[in-house]
Design a protein around this motif. Sequence first.
Motif, short mmCIF file in Angstrom:
data_model
loop_
_atom_site.label_atom_id
_atom_site.label_comp_id
_atom_site.label_asym_id
_atom_site.label_seq_id
_atom_site.Cartn_x
_atom_site.Cartn_y
_atom_site.Cartn_z
N LEU A 45 10.28 -0.30 11.17
CA LEU A 45 9.84 -0.80 9.86
C LEU A 45 8.59 -0.10 9.34
O LEU A 45 8.32 -0.13 8.14
N ILE A 46 7.83 0.50 10.25
CA ILE A 46 6.64 1.25 9.83
C ILE A 46 6.63 2.57 10.58
O ILE A 46 7.26 2.72 11.63
N ASP A 47 5.90 3.52 10.02
CA ASP A 47 5.72 4.83 10.64
C ASP A 47 4.24 5.05 10.87
O ASP A 47 3.40 4.59 10.09
N ALA A 48 3.93 5.79 11.93
CA ALA A 48 2.54 6.13 12.25
C ALA A 48 2.38 7.64 12.16
O ALA A 48 3.23 8.39 12.64
N GLU A 49 1.31 8.07 11.52
CA GLU A 49 1.02 9.49 11.40
C GLU A 49 -0.36 9.77 11.97
O GLU A 49 -1.36 9.22 11.49
N GLN A 50 -0.40 10.59 13.00
CA GLN A 50 -1.66 10.96 13.63
C GLN A 50 -2.33 12.03 12.79
O GLN A 50 -1.70 13.01 12.39
N SER A 51 -3.60 11.85 12.52
CA SER A 51 -4.38 12.83 11.77
C SER A 51 -5.74 12.93 12.45
O SER A 51 -6.64 12.14 12.18
N GLY A 52 -5.87 13.90 13.36
CA GLY A 52 -7.10 14.02 14.13
C GLY A 52 -7.25 12.81 15.04
O GLY A 52 -6.36 12.47 15.80
N ARG A 53 -8.38 12.13 14.92
CA ARG A 53 -8.64 10.94 15.73
C ARG A 53 -8.03 9.69 15.12
O ARG A 53 -8.07 8.63 15.73
N LEU A 93 0.80 -1.22 0.00
CA LEU A 93 0.00 0.00 0.00
C LEU A 93 0.84 1.28 0.00
O LEU A 93 0.29 2.38 0.08
N ALA A 94 2.16 1.13 -0.05
CA ALA A 94 3.04 2.30 -0.01
C ALA A 94 2.81 3.16 -1.25
O ALA A 94 2.53 2.62 -2.31
N PRO A 95 2.89 4.44 -1.14
CA PRO A 95 3.24 5.21 0.04
C PRO A 95 2.05 5.63 0.89
O PRO A 95 2.22 6.22 1.94
N GLU A 96 0.83 5.32 0.44
CA GLU A 96 -0.36 5.81 1.14
C GLU A 96 -0.54 5.22 2.54
O GLU A 96 -0.94 5.89 3.46
N GLY A 97 -0.28 3.91 2.69
CA GLY A 97 -0.50 3.26 3.97
C GLY A 97 -1.98 3.01 4.21
O GLY A 97 -2.80 3.06 3.28
N ALA A 98 -2.34 2.77 5.47
CA ALA A 98 -3.72 2.45 5.80
C ALA A 98 -4.00 2.70 7.28
O ALA A 98 -3.07 2.74 8.09
N HIS A 99 -5.28 2.84 7.58
CA HIS A 99 -5.72 2.95 8.97
C HIS A 99 -5.82 1.55 9.57
O HIS A 99 -6.08 0.57 8.84
N PRO A 100 -5.64 1.43 10.88
CA PRO A 100 -5.68 0.11 11.52
C PRO A 100 -6.96 -0.69 11.23
O PRO A 100 -6.89 -1.89 11.00
N GLY A 101 -8.10 -0.03 11.22
CA GLY A 101 -9.35 -0.74 10.95
C GLY A 101 -9.36 -1.37 9.57
O GLY A 101 -9.85 -2.49 9.39
N ASP A 102 -8.82 -0.66 8.59
CA ASP A 102 -8.76 -1.19 7.23
C ASP A 102 -7.79 -2.37 7.14
O ASP A 102 -8.05 -3.35 6.46
#
Length: 118
Positions: free
Chosen positions: A59-67, A26-35
């Motif tokens: 190995l992975i990065d997390a980006e907070q966006s609001g909730r 899914l790179a570079p977009e990534g995904a939300h945990p629920g997905d």
Amino acid sequence: MKHAVTALAALAQPSRLLVFRHLVELAPEGAHPGDIAARLEMPPNTLSFHLKTLSQAGLIDAEQSGRFIRYRANIAGMQALVGFLTETCCGGDPGQCIPTVALPMPAVNRRRAASLAS
């Protein structure tokens, strides 16, 4: 060396490897945990544990966006790990390395990969 050992240890678990490979796809977009949980048919609490381990290994990065949090594969980190593993290949002379055929995936992983692809 320390980073490579940590990263390889994180990937040495089937579910984490599956999550990482999915995020690489899914790179570079990534995904939300629920997905991710829905796609991989993984309980959210189990996924959370695996995401934390992969994140701590770099190995992975997390980006907070609001909730919401979006997880992405750290492609540069993955490439650095592969580079570390192959930097002394063939005595450090990459021109001497002969491409090899990829190892076959075990049957259980082929079935899981096929089910994810459909």
